[in-house]
Design a protein around this motif. Structure first.
Motif, mmCIF file in Angstrom:
data_model
loop_
_atom_site.group_PDB
_atom_site.id
_atom_site.type_symbol
_atom_site.label_atom_id
_atom_site.label_comp_id
_atom_site.label_asym_id
_atom_site.label_seq_id
_atom_site.Cartn_x
_atom_site.Cartn_y
_atom_site.Cartn_z
ATOM 1 N N GLU A 145 -0.126 5.020 1.154
ATOM 2 C CA GLU A 145 -1.243 5.815 1.671
ATOM 3 C C GLU A 145 -0.744 6.873 2.619
ATOM 4 N N SER A 166 0.839 -1.208 0.000
ATOM 5 C CA SER A 166 0.000 0.000 0.000
ATOM 6 C C SER A 166 0.871 1.253 0.000
ATOM 7 N N GLU A 185 6.742 -0.973 7.087
ATOM 8 C CA GLU A 185 6.019 0.257 6.725
ATOM 9 C C GLU A 185 6.939 1.449 6.976
#
Ligand SMILES: Cc1cc2nc3c(=O)[nH]c(=O)nc-3n(C[C@H](O)[C@H](O)[C@H](O)COP(=O)(O)OP(=O)(O)OC[C@H]3O[C@@H](n4cnc5c(N)ncnc54)[C@H](O)[C@@H]3O)c2cc1C
Length: 452
Positions: A106, A104, A208
């Motif tokens: 985002e 992802s 992340e």
């Protein structure tokens, strides 16, 4: 060997190889740059290489290895240079390169599978005008989890600090090495348990990271007639908050001539500052260089320099590679300096080293301060000579890491306390992960103020 045969049967369809040549190749990292590690790691190979493609396959590998008590060493791009990813006690080498993909992007953060190469992550995030804040000079081949577990900093560290600075990693998903592996998510300060732990306390499956604006970058080389002035310039550039920058790498005269592709650009006898700056900061850097008496000898868009590769591939760990191409006996240590007057602090260290031992210094940020991380380059004689040089650097206030050893504790960059030991016991109760990299000696040394 029986255990290995059972292991292979039990992992089902997980791709593996026991072809001796392939296993030997994957059992190496880049630690040949150290004359000591070259000798010590010779002949250390895994028994088999497995390449899980997803979590189910990774779990199957872990479960079978635990059942048969087989050592596990995780490998990303294999670019570690202190033997971090070399299996010291044979067993299973887990190649994570097939365990890759961006999950992802985002709100200014990217989440990716462990084996994703950093350059691939940047290719995805740049479509949204963003990029990783910090990357090593091996970004083209290194993986994001390998960087987290084995690396320290690099491009971007002059602005964002080293990888371990609070906020530079948002979250890690890590798997334990148990009969029934568990997945846990680490956030905040817990991340430090796994950062730079050489994959000795869990297998990272997801990472992340926060992102920064992907500027059009320029590679600029500024030549100076003396090295102290080069440092003064580098430190001031680091302090200039309005100038957007990603690299300040300072090389003392002699080094430009030892880095063959840069040799024609830097006038003889000159030191140089190799910079990555945002295009929008170009004029400000030109003015600053002129203020410090520097001459811009090369200035081009990122990756388009006459030296044939990104300029960051002459900085951090890559500097040593280029220098060794000119003279294979050249080696270095890893020192870190900080303080209000970095130039004076550096001068105290420097007076001990003659022109035959030129310095390379990267300017970074550490815990809010401007810091220098680097070493003199010297011709390797023996361990005693190297230890004397390290002692000299330390006697003048430089923290020196022993990057010619493979133990997390022995290298002296990461401080391992009781919390780390407790975490490791939970995550790897059978002591199977990257064995030999984590001695149980009591903590004595202070942590490095700044990691390189
Ligand atoms: C020429 C050169 C330049 C370099 N420049 C820099 C630099 O600028 N900055 C810097 O910090 N480092 C640098 N390094 C060191 C190294 O390239 C980086 O740290 C790199 O990020 C490692 O990534 P990798 O995928 O190759 O990891 P690997 O070498 O494969 O592994 C590194 C460590 O991480 C562990 N590991 C890998 N994947 C996982 C996982 N999924 N879970 C748990 N543990 C895992 C391994 O067991 C090993 O201990 C340099 C090395 C060389 C040879």
């Amino acid at each position: 060997m029986q255990a290995l045969a059972h292991f292979v049967r039990e992992i089902g369809g997980v791709p593996y190889t026991d072809d001796p040549l392939s296993v030997r190749k994957k059992s190496r990292d880049q630690s040949f740059v150290s004359p000591i590690l070259r000798r010590e790691l010779a002949g250390r190979v895994a028994d088999i290489v497995v390449s899980p493609r997803d979590k189910a396959e990774l779990f199957a590998v872990i479960e079978a290895a635990v059942r048969h008590r087989l050592p596990l060493t995780v490998r990303g791009g294999g670019t570690a240079n202190y033997g971090q990813s070399v299996p010291l006690q044979g067993g299973i080498l887990i190649d994570m390169l097939s365990f890759a993909g961006v999950l992802s992007i985002e709100e200014g953060a990217v989440r990716a599978l462990a084996g994703t190469r950093m350059l691939d992550i940047d290719m995805h995030t740049r479509r949204q005008g963003m990029e990783l804040r910090v990357h090593p000079s091996t970004t083209a081949t290194a993986t994001i989890a390998g960087f987290v577990a084995g690396g320290q900093g690099g491009m971007g560290s002059c602005t964002w600090g080293m990888l371990r600075e609070r906020g530079n990693i948002i979250a890690l998903e890590v798997v334990s090495i148990e009969d029934e592996p568990r997945t846990i998510e680490l956030r905040g300060s817990e991340i430090q348990l796994v950062q730079h732990a050489y994959g000795t306390n869990g297998i990272i499956t997801e990472v992340e990271m926060p992102l920064a604006a992907a500027w059009p970058w320029r590679e600029t080389i500024v030549a100076f007639t003396d090295f102290p002035q080069t440092i003064r310039f580098g430190v001031q550039l680091a302090k200039e908050v309005g100038i957007v920058k990603k690299l300040i790498s300072l090389i003392e005269w002699r080094i430009p001539k030892l880095m063959e592709p840069l040799a024609p650009l830097v006038p003889s006898g000159h030191s140089a500052a190799n910079l990555l700056i945002a295009s929008a900061s170009r004029e400000a850097v030109q003015e600053l260089a002129a203020d410090f008496g520097g001459t811009i000898v090369s200035d081009c868009r990122e990756g388009e320099g006459p030296y044939g590769r990104p300029l960051y591939e002459f900085a951090f760990g890559h500097g040593q590679l280029h220098i060794q191409k000119s003279e294979p006996r050249y080696t270095c240590l890893q020192g870190a300096l900080r303080g209000d007057d970095l130039v004076a602090a550096f001068a105290r260290v420097h007076r001990h080293f003659g022109p035959s031992m030129p310095f390379k210094l990267e300017i970074v940020r550490g815990e809010g301060e401007v810091a220098g991380t680097g070493s003199p380059f010297f011709l390797y004689q023996d361990e005693a000579h190297m230890a004397r040089l390290a002692a000299t650097m330390e006697s003048e206030g430089m923290h020196v890491a022993n990057t010619h050893t493979t133990g997390v504790r022995e290298v002296g960059i990461k401080r391992l306390g009781e919390r780390d030991e407790a975490f490791r016991r939970i995550m790897d109760p059978h002591d199977l992960l990257n064995p030999g990299k984590r001695s149980a000696a009591p903590e004595t040394a202070e942590p490095a103020a700044v990691q390189h």
